[in-house]
Design a protein around this motif. Sequence first.
Motif, PDB file in Angstrom:
ATOM      1  N   ILE B 186       0.836  -1.200   0.000  1.00  0.00           N
ATOM      2  CA  ILE B 186       0.000   0.000   0.000  1.00  0.00           C
ATOM      3  C   ILE B 186       0.871   1.251   0.000  1.00  0.00           C
ATOM      4  O   ILE B 186       0.609   2.195  -0.749  1.00  0.00           O
ATOM      5  N   ALA B 187       1.952   1.235   0.796  1.00  0.00           N
ATOM      6  CA  ALA B 187       2.867   2.381   0.806  1.00  0.00           C
ATOM      7  C   ALA B 187       3.438   2.605  -0.593  1.00  0.00           C
ATOM      8  O   ALA B 187       3.532   3.731  -1.085  1.00  0.00           O
ATOM      9  N   GLU B 188       3.798   1.521  -1.253  1.00  0.00           N
ATOM     10  CA  GLU B 188       4.343   1.606  -2.604  1.00  0.00           C
ATOM     11  C   GLU B 188       3.317   2.207  -3.570  1.00  0.00           C
ATOM     12  O   GLU B 188       3.649   3.047  -4.418  1.00  0.00           O
ATOM     13  N   THR B 189       2.080   1.788  -3.437  1.00  0.00           N
ATOM     14  CA  THR B 189       1.036   2.293  -4.322  1.00  0.00           C
ATOM     15  C   THR B 189       0.745   3.767  -4.054  1.00  0.00           C
ATOM     16  O   THR B 189       0.517   4.539  -4.991  1.00  0.00           O
ATOM     17  N   VAL B 190       0.781   4.169  -2.796  1.00  0.00           N
ATOM     18  CA  VAL B 190       0.607   5.589  -2.454  1.00  0.00           C
ATOM     19  C   VAL B 190       1.674   6.400  -3.177  1.00  0.00           C
ATOM     20  O   VAL B 190       1.397   7.384  -3.861  1.00  0.00           O
ATOM     21  N   LEU B 191       2.902   5.928  -3.039  1.00  0.00           N
ATOM     22  CA  LEU B 191       4.021   6.635  -3.649  1.00  0.00           C
ATOM     23  C   LEU B 191       3.870   6.723  -5.174  1.00  0.00           C
ATOM     24  O   LEU B 191       4.045   7.790  -5.767  1.00  0.00           O
ATOM     25  N   ARG B 201      -6.873   7.629  -7.777  1.00  0.00           N
ATOM     26  CA  ARG B 201      -6.363   6.380  -7.232  1.00  0.00           C
ATOM     27  C   ARG B 201      -5.726   6.566  -5.860  1.00  0.00           C
ATOM     28  O   ARG B 201      -5.799   5.684  -5.002  1.00  0.00           O
ATOM     29  N   LEU B 202      -5.064   7.702  -5.682  1.00  0.00           N
ATOM     30  CA  LEU B 202      -4.398   7.956  -4.411  1.00  0.00           C
ATOM     31  C   LEU B 202      -5.398   7.900  -3.257  1.00  0.00           C
ATOM     32  O   LEU B 202      -5.135   7.291  -2.225  1.00  0.00           O
ATOM     33  N   SER B 203      -6.552   8.495  -3.468  1.00  0.00           N
ATOM     34  CA  SER B 203      -7.504   8.528  -2.364  1.00  0.00           C
ATOM     35  C   SER B 203      -8.165   7.169  -2.157  1.00  0.00           C
ATOM     36  O   SER B 203      -8.624   6.855  -1.078  1.00  0.00           O
ATOM     37  N   ARG B 204      -8.189   6.366  -3.193  1.00  0.00           N
ATOM     38  CA  ARG B 204      -8.813   5.048  -3.072  1.00  0.00           C
ATOM     39  C   ARG B 204      -7.864   3.989  -2.526  1.00  0.00           C
ATOM     40  O   ARG B 204      -8.289   3.058  -1.866  1.00  0.00           O
ATOM     41  N   CYS B 205      -6.568   4.153  -2.844  1.00  0.00           N
ATOM     42  CA  CYS B 205      -5.673   3.017  -2.625  1.00  0.00           C
ATOM     43  C   CYS B 205      -5.395   2.705  -1.156  1.00  0.00           C
ATOM     44  O   CYS B 205      -4.934   1.621  -0.839  1.00  0.00           O
ATOM     45  N   THR B 206      -5.675   3.641  -0.266  1.00  0.00           N
ATOM     46  CA  THR B 206      -5.447   3.336   1.149  1.00  0.00           C
ATOM     47  C   THR B 206      -6.705   2.817   1.840  1.00  0.00           C
ATOM     48  O   THR B 206      -6.647   2.435   3.002  1.00  0.00           O
ATOM     49  N   SER B 207      -7.845   2.824   1.140  1.00  0.00           N
ATOM     50  CA  SER B 207      -9.072   2.343   1.784  1.00  0.00           C
ATOM     51  C   SER B 207      -8.960   0.865   2.086  1.00  0.00           C
ATOM     52  O   SER B 207      -8.530   0.089   1.235  1.00  0.00           O
ATOM     53  N   ILE B 208      -9.366   0.491   3.273  1.00  0.00           N
ATOM     54  CA  ILE B 208      -9.266  -0.927   3.631  1.00  0.00           C
ATOM     55  C   ILE B 208     -10.341  -1.727   2.893  1.00  0.00           C
ATOM     56  O   ILE B 208     -10.136  -2.885   2.553  1.00  0.00           O
ATOM     57  N   THR B 209     -11.464  -1.086   2.600  1.00  0.00           N
ATOM     58  CA  THR B 209     -12.504  -1.719   1.783  1.00  0.00           C
ATOM     59  C   THR B 209     -12.762  -0.842   0.572  1.00  0.00           C
ATOM     60  O   THR B 209     -12.860   0.375   0.702  1.00  0.00           O
ATOM     61  N   PRO B 221      -7.267  -7.122   4.809  1.00  0.00           N
ATOM     62  CA  PRO B 221      -6.999  -7.283   6.248  1.00  0.00           C
ATOM     63  C   PRO B 221      -5.529  -7.047   6.615  1.00  0.00           C
ATOM     64  O   PRO B 221      -5.225  -6.798   7.780  1.00  0.00           O
ATOM     65  N   PHE B 222      -4.615  -7.120   5.649  1.00  0.00           N
ATOM     66  CA  PHE B 222      -3.184  -6.917   5.920  1.00  0.00           C
ATOM     67  C   PHE B 222      -2.739  -5.472   5.701  1.00  0.00           C
ATOM     68  O   PHE B 222      -1.559  -5.190   5.583  1.00  0.00           O
ATOM     69  N   LYS B 223      -3.704  -4.546   5.642  1.00  0.00           N
ATOM     70  CA  LYS B 223      -3.355  -3.157   5.354  1.00  0.00           C
ATOM     71  C   LYS B 223      -2.232  -2.621   6.242  1.00  0.00           C
ATOM     72  O   LYS B 223      -1.398  -1.846   5.797  1.00  0.00           O
ATOM     73  N   TYR B 224      -2.220  -3.025   7.503  1.00  0.00           N
ATOM     74  CA  TYR B 224      -1.193  -2.515   8.432  1.00  0.00           C
ATOM     75  C   TYR B 224      -0.137  -3.579   8.760  1.00  0.00           C
ATOM     76  O   TYR B 224       0.624  -3.418   9.697  1.00  0.00           O
ATOM     77  N   PRO B 269      11.909   2.148  10.076  1.00  0.00           N
ATOM     78  CA  PRO B 269      10.849   1.176   9.777  1.00  0.00           C
ATOM     79  C   PRO B 269       9.439   1.760   9.800  1.00  0.00           C
ATOM     80  O   PRO B 269       8.562   1.302   9.073  1.00  0.00           O
ATOM     81  N   ARG B 270       9.226   2.772  10.590  1.00  0.00           N
ATOM     82  CA  ARG B 270       7.889   3.369  10.653  1.00  0.00           C
ATOM     83  C   ARG B 270       7.488   4.059   9.354  1.00  0.00           C
ATOM     84  O   ARG B 270       6.312   4.380   9.146  1.00  0.00           O
ATOM     85  N   ALA B 271       8.464   4.322   8.488  1.00  0.00           N
ATOM     86  CA  ALA B 271       8.189   5.042   7.238  1.00  0.00           C
ATOM     87  C   ALA B 271       7.015   4.436   6.482  1.00  0.00           C
ATOM     88  O   ALA B 271       6.213   5.159   5.878  1.00  0.00           O
ATOM     89  N   ILE B 272       6.884   3.131   6.520  1.00  0.00           N
ATOM     90  CA  ILE B 272       5.811   2.465   5.772  1.00  0.00           C
ATOM     91  C   ILE B 272       4.438   2.895   6.284  1.00  0.00           C
ATOM     92  O   ILE B 272       3.564   3.284   5.506  1.00  0.00           O
ATOM     93  N   LEU B 273       4.284   2.874   7.599  1.00  0.00           N
ATOM     94  CA  LEU B 273       3.000   3.311   8.161  1.00  0.00           C
ATOM     95  C   LEU B 273       2.779   4.806   7.936  1.00  0.00           C
ATOM     96  O   LEU B 273       1.659   5.250   7.706  1.00  0.00           O
ATOM     97  N   ASP B 274       3.868   5.570   7.982  1.00  0.00           N
ATOM     98  CA  ASP B 274       3.756   7.021   7.768  1.00  0.00           C
ATOM     99  C   ASP B 274       3.282   7.335   6.355  1.00  0.00           C
ATOM    100  O   ASP B 274       2.477   8.242   6.142  1.00  0.00           O
ATOM    101  N   ILE B 275       3.791   6.593   5.377  1.00  0.00           N
ATOM    102  CA  ILE B 275       3.376   6.827   3.988  1.00  0.00           C
ATOM    103  C   ILE B 275       1.896   6.489   3.810  1.00  0.00           C
ATOM    104  O   ILE B 275       1.154   7.211   3.152  1.00  0.00           O
TER     105      ILE B 275
END
Lengths: 99, 359
Positions: B186-191, B201-209, B221-224, B269-275
């Motif tokens: 997901i972080a990769e897709t945001v980027l 797409r940016l606004s959609r790609c982080t939605s869990i559903t 379910p593996f979003k985080y 390591p937190r960079a992923i969650l931050d993105i």
Amino acid sequence: MQLTLEFGGGLELLCDSVKIHNVNVEPQAEGKKLTMKHLLSWVRTNLIKERPEMFMKGDTVRPGVLVLVNDCDWELSGQLETVLEEKDAVVFISTLHGG
Amino acid sequence: MASEVVDATAAKPRGGRFCTVCNDRRPALKRPKTLEQICKECFYAVFEDEIHRVIVDNHLFKPGERIAIGASGGKDSTVLAYVLSELNIRHGYGLDLFLLSIDEGITGYRDDSLETVKRNEIQYGLPLKVVSYKELYGWTMDEIVKLIGLKNNCTFCGVFRRQALDRGAALLKVDKLVTGHNADDIAETVLLNILRGDIARLSRCTSITTGEDGPIPRCKPFKYTYEKEIVMYAYFKRLDYFSTECIYSPNAYRGFAREFIKDLERIRPRAILDIIKSGEDFRISTSTKMPEQGNCERCGYISSQKWCKACVLLEGLNRGLPKLGIGRTRGLNNESNKDMKETNGTKGLQSKQCGTLDF
Ligand SMILES: [Zn+2]
Ligand SMILES: [Zn+2]
Ligand SMILES: [Zn+2]
């Protein structure tokens, strides 16, 4: 020094698709300890047959490659400074292949 | 020597400390999310529990629902199938779980990964449904590549797979489809969406559903969940997964984004969650027109155009004009929809490709 090296997650494809290698590696110099740093360069020279950039970046593993020494994350044992001993088992797993 | 009678793993105090959770056993890994050093048993517990929390907090499932797990045979979907079936029993979710696989028709790649999924079917006791490109579209990926070469094949792979998953889910009559996209994906897709200026797409790609308005909602379910932990979990549990790259896959641009994320993770390591958080906090400005959803006139699949992307691509293949529908010049739809405005949401066709993203 006898070591068991295991490659997984697709890294085995870089060494003739063989997952487990029983190898004999000597420390860099007489009386010195064998470290992961030395083992990595040994692996690169002796086992990796293609695309070494999939395995290493600079003098360490490529980010996204997990390393375990005796089933323990090498981030807990000092990474490159980890000292290896007789019959240790080192596992390399790529997280970068497939989903 | 005394150490000879003890087994090698137990005899090696590496680091010498104890698990920060139980303070009893030796740590086996460092968690990227928290930097905690924890033992295998505590790792299994926190890993599974975090996923359970994500499921509960986001109301991902309702009792009695039929759920398809998009199963590629790879690490993410294999761990997802295993953990979901465990949690379903442990916490009484009351779900009917199925494995859903797509056979793209790639000799030597999908054959082998499907074998893995078939073993998973038995190992986890989950019924498996396989739908193939050949039966849905009349073409295998091997045949498509033979015709169009390697350059744009991922356009086909991505568009066809997305629709194939929906069609397979419809055949299974499931309420939802879950996929193994993890935090790194997901972080990769945001980027990538930021780099492409693809705000829709940016606004959609982080939605869990996603796709709640479409035929079958999809959730992650593996979003985080960090990729490192998924792979460690699979390794420690000796889960059976397949790990060869799609032979038609390499997408250099995505590869660079991936590498960049992994480099960041090593430093912080937190960079992923931050993105992911950054992606979530972006809001769509009112000037960005979102594509309107309708149905494909030919096959009925959801589409913002007259024909859906799969039908445009198929038309090209069947007419011997395989370039049709690739990139930004949209052949058929351009002819019939001259007044249709290009929006950000329809532009990502070329970049949607195979690999980890769609499974
Ligand atoms: Zn513990
Ligand atoms: Zn259609
Ligand atoms: Zn592909």
